[in-house]
Motif scaffolding. Sequence first.
Motif, PDB file in Angstrom:
ATOM      1  N   VAL A 186      25.581  37.286  43.084  1.00 42.54           N
ATOM      2  CA  VAL A 186      26.405  36.561  42.125  1.00 42.54           C
ATOM      3  C   VAL A 186      27.279  37.577  41.404  1.00 42.54           C
ATOM      4  CG1 VAL A 186      26.420  35.264  39.964  1.00 42.54           C
ATOM      5  CG2 VAL A 186      24.873  34.591  41.798  1.00 42.54           C
ATOM      6  N   LEU A 187      28.571  37.330  41.385  1.00 46.91           N
ATOM      7  CA  LEU A 187      29.509  38.260  40.748  1.00 46.91           C
ATOM      8  C   LEU A 187      30.296  37.559  39.642  1.00 46.91           C
ATOM      9  CD1 LEU A 187      32.718  37.687  41.740  1.00 46.91           C
ATOM     10  CD2 LEU A 187      31.766  38.480  43.896  1.00 46.91           C
ATOM     11  N   ASP A 188      30.877  38.379  38.784  1.00 45.61           N
ATOM     12  CA  ASP A 188      31.753  37.853  37.734  1.00 45.61           C
ATOM     13  C   ASP A 188      32.819  38.894  37.423  1.00 45.61           C
ATOM     14  OD1 ASP A 188      32.106  35.566  35.696  1.00 45.61           O
ATOM     15  OD2 ASP A 188      32.269  37.362  34.471  1.00 45.61           O
ATOM     16  N   THR A 189      33.964  38.421  36.993  1.00 47.52           N
ATOM     17  CA  THR A 189      35.064  39.312  36.627  1.00 47.52           C
ATOM     18  C   THR A 189      35.616  38.918  35.263  1.00 47.52           C
ATOM     19  OG1 THR A 189      36.788  37.928  37.636  1.00 47.52           O
ATOM     20  CG2 THR A 189      35.712  39.542  39.054  1.00 47.52           C
ATOM     21  N   GLU A 190      36.077  39.902  34.524  1.00 46.26           N
ATOM     22  CA  GLU A 190      36.881  39.671  33.327  1.00 46.26           C
ATOM     23  C   GLU A 190      38.246  40.274  33.611  1.00 46.26           C
ATOM     24  OE1 GLU A 190      35.942  37.739  30.928  1.00 46.26           O
ATOM     25  OE2 GLU A 190      33.902  37.565  31.743  1.00 46.26           O
ATOM     26  N   THR A 191      39.301  39.555  33.262  1.00 42.78           N
ATOM     27  CA  THR A 191      40.622  39.913  33.763  1.00 42.78           C
ATOM     28  C   THR A 191      41.700  39.990  32.676  1.00 42.78           C
ATOM     29  OG1 THR A 191      41.215  37.608  34.207  1.00 42.78           O
ATOM     30  CG2 THR A 191      40.096  38.809  35.969  1.00 42.78           C
ATOM     31  N   THR A 192      42.775  40.654  33.046  1.00 37.13           N
ATOM     32  CA  THR A 192      44.000  40.649  32.257  1.00 37.13           C
ATOM     33  C   THR A 192      45.006  39.759  32.973  1.00 37.13           C
ATOM     34  OG1 THR A 192      45.073  42.479  33.409  1.00 37.13           O
ATOM     35  CG2 THR A 192      43.542  43.048  31.654  1.00 37.13           C
ATOM     36  N   GLY A 193      46.186  39.622  32.388  1.00 37.66           N
ATOM     37  CA  GLY A 193      47.229  38.852  33.053  1.00 37.66           C
ATOM     38  C   GLY A 193      47.026  37.353  32.916  1.00 37.66           C
TER      39      GLY A 193
END
Length: 265
Positions: free
Chosen positions: A42-49
């Motif tokens: 299980v993965l997760d990302t925090e992003t810009t843009g």
Amino acid sequence: IEVKKMFSSFENNSVRKKVRHDLGKTLQRKIKMIKKQSNVLVLDTETTGDFSCPLIYDFGYIIKDKNFNEIVRRNWLVKEIWETEFFMKSAFYYSKKGMYEEMVKNGEVEVLPLEEIISIWVKDMQKYKVKTVSAYNLAFDDRAITKTIKVCASKMLDKVQKTLESRNLLCIWNLACDSFMQSQEYKDFCNANEYTTECGNYKTSAEIAKRFIINSTDYIESHTALNDCVDEFEILQYICEHCQGKMTYGLQFSPWRKVGKVTQG
């Protein structure tokens, strides 16, 4: 294919106990877990843009075995994005930058170039025989991974695509909308706590899902990659313990539509 109970019970005593019975009456789209399925990531990302071109600054994942015992957890800040203020200023959770700086200072998270992060990620999937790659909103995370690789480590894109093509892709959000979010108990919970949108839909975020599961309105999602992976695995665990039937693999879009419009009673 028979369903396998893949998780042990939650430690939290407030977890709902009666949903299996409720879902037996209300489940519209059933879920199956492959009995001999191997390890799950299980993965997760925090992003810009913006939503159309998200760039990852915080990347994390957890791998568990087929009995859902934890094998490994990883978390990094992406050097190319994290150290570029132009990108970071557009992060929705830019206010957490100071918290991340403390985490780096304390050795709680490492800053690495994206190419190194991707190399470790791919090696982990191979080393630990990961057969299913999952996230709460997998379509978004898949887009963020692709966009960030194109910007920061384009030569890794083909390797990542080939690695993911040989694995099952599972959207936990879609799974939740197919299962317990169909129950009247979930809809009553949303009605009672005003977890509805201005357009008249039930809210289906990971935060609301976990509030329902632990039967508490106090929980606040961290919105940091690794902590969110913990939450997403708990949601997946809850579904595996309480639901039976068939599972839909692949990227899914706008699964909230399946839960339907707000009803009272």
